[in-house]
Design an enzyme around this catalytic site. Sequence first.
Site, mmCIF file in Angstrom:
data_model
loop_
_atom_site.group_PDB
_atom_site.id
_atom_site.type_symbol
_atom_site.label_atom_id
_atom_site.label_comp_id
_atom_site.label_asym_id
_atom_site.label_seq_id
_atom_site.Cartn_x
_atom_site.Cartn_y
_atom_site.Cartn_z
ATOM 1 N N THR A 98 0.631 -1.200 -0.109
ATOM 2 C CA THR A 98 0.062 -0.179 0.034
ATOM 3 C C THR A 98 0.753 1.323 -0.076
ATOM 4 O O THR A 98 1.826 1.310 0.820
ATOM 5 C CB THR A 98 -1.046 0.109 1.240
ATOM 6 N N LYS A 120 -3.759 4.535 -2.309
ATOM 7 C CA LYS A 120 -4.965 5.206 -1.753
ATOM 8 C C LYS A 120 -5.123 6.503 -2.196
ATOM 9 O O LYS A 120 -4.278 7.422 -2.576
ATOM 10 C CB LYS A 120 -4.525 5.370 -0.017
ATOM 11 N N ASP A 166 -7.535 2.413 -4.039
ATOM 12 C CA ASP A 166 -8.490 2.220 -3.158
ATOM 13 C C ASP A 166 -9.140 3.919 -2.942
ATOM 14 O O ASP A 166 -8.014 4.345 -2.194
ATOM 15 C CB ASP A 166 -8.102 1.721 -1.905
ATOM 16 N N GLU A 181 -11.300 0.319 -6.080
ATOM 17 C CA GLU A 181 -11.968 -0.047 -4.681
ATOM 18 C C GLU A 181 -12.910 1.028 -4.259
ATOM 19 O O GLU A 181 -12.253 1.987 -3.747
ATOM 20 C CB GLU A 181 -11.152 -0.889 -3.784
ATOM 21 N N ASP A 183 -15.852 -2.710 -1.225
ATOM 22 C CA ASP A 183 -15.161 -2.952 0.012
ATOM 23 C C ASP A 183 -16.375 -2.660 1.276
ATOM 24 O O ASP A 183 -17.040 -3.257 1.866
ATOM 25 C CB ASP A 183 -14.143 -2.212 0.181
ATOM 26 N N LYS A 193 -12.723 -9.080 3.843
ATOM 27 C CA LYS A 193 -12.022 -8.932 5.132
ATOM 28 C C LYS A 193 -12.732 -9.612 6.279
ATOM 29 O O LYS A 193 -13.639 -9.427 6.436
ATOM 30 C CB LYS A 193 -11.806 -7.402 5.376
ATOM 31 N N CYS A 208 -7.336 -6.651 4.298
ATOM 32 C CA CYS A 208 -7.121 -6.638 5.662
ATOM 33 C C CYS A 208 -6.805 -5.272 6.131
ATOM 34 O O CYS A 208 -6.939 -4.249 5.399
ATOM 35 C CB CYS A 208 -5.584 -7.283 5.893
ATOM 36 N N ASP A 223 -4.264 -8.777 -0.659
ATOM 37 C CA ASP A 223 -3.863 -7.441 -0.032
ATOM 38 C C ASP A 223 -3.608 -7.995 1.368
ATOM 39 O O ASP A 223 -4.598 -7.543 2.085
ATOM 40 C CB ASP A 223 -4.760 -6.455 -0.261
ATOM 41 N N ASP A 252 -0.655 -7.037 3.341
ATOM 42 C CA ASP A 252 0.573 -6.199 3.602
ATOM 43 C C ASP A 252 0.446 -5.556 4.997
ATOM 44 O O ASP A 252 1.620 -5.002 5.435
ATOM 45 C CB ASP A 252 0.685 -5.255 2.627
#
Length: 331
Positions: A129, A154, A179, A205, A228, A250, A278, A300, A302
Amino acid sequence: MTSSKSTALAARIERWPIAGSFTISRGAKTEAVTVVAQVARDGHIGHGECVPYPRYGETPDATLAALLSMQDPLGRGLDRQALQAAMPAGAARNALDCALLDLEAKISGRRAWDLLGRPAPRACTTAYTISLGSPEAMATATAKAAHRPLLKIKLGGDGDGKRIAAVRKSAPESELIVDANEAWTSKNLERNLAKCAEAGVTLVEQPLPAGQDEALARIRRPLAVCADESVHDRVSLEGLRERYDAVNIKLDKTGGLTEALAMADAAHALGFEIMIGCMVATSLAMAPAMLLTGQARFVDLDGPLLLARDRDDGLRYDGSLVYPPEPALWG
């Protein structure tokens, strides 16, 4: 005194410093606050970790209290299957669900995936990320990670076209996923999607706020869009088919691995691609999610890479490759 067949429960709040800071459209943080559930029976101890998320009205203290309230039911024999109805989906149930599965594995001497009849997970590539910032700051951070094959960027609304262009220039070979964390609007949706498509982004996302994403069904989407915040469990899948191409599963949303596995099967049946996501947390929170990676187009996981340090016996990361957990960690 606890009988040999009853399960004892303990839980605690933990704080893990983040390496630098982690910034998304909703704000920045410098530590990950997790809640760990610990269940013990017959000399064996199972562990599970969750991240309470303010976006869903969760706090560490309330999550801890919800976990501790399950001591009596566990002492009376509540198992993982009964847990699904005994607690609502969310972070607290996730920690307890995963702890109970870890306990089952330790008592049986078998791995969790064998108990569940699932394929053994293999090493796989995880996204890495890049936090939200100015185009210049994101370009600098991306350049340091440009050797990684998959980057998750992001974004935050206005100015995202410049941000994603700067990121792409700094990482010309990496696959990019984006995202927006609900930060776009119906007014800038098509423009931002177009800019992402121009930069060769594979997937975006949650561009619009959950409950306000109907515009996605009215436009021609130039690239895949993933839900999400709009998707939590199996019940929420059916209504998203016209708006989204993929769903982010998630464990903190589904309330544990038990529901997450069922949700992944249901999502595939409905034609969705799958991302396994996560929160920023330690390897204990990532380990159960590894059982879903074989069904995922995007992984994802990380979270530990963003921390200043991970817990002992953490997952092995080799660059962007993440390996299945050893029994000393989980499962």
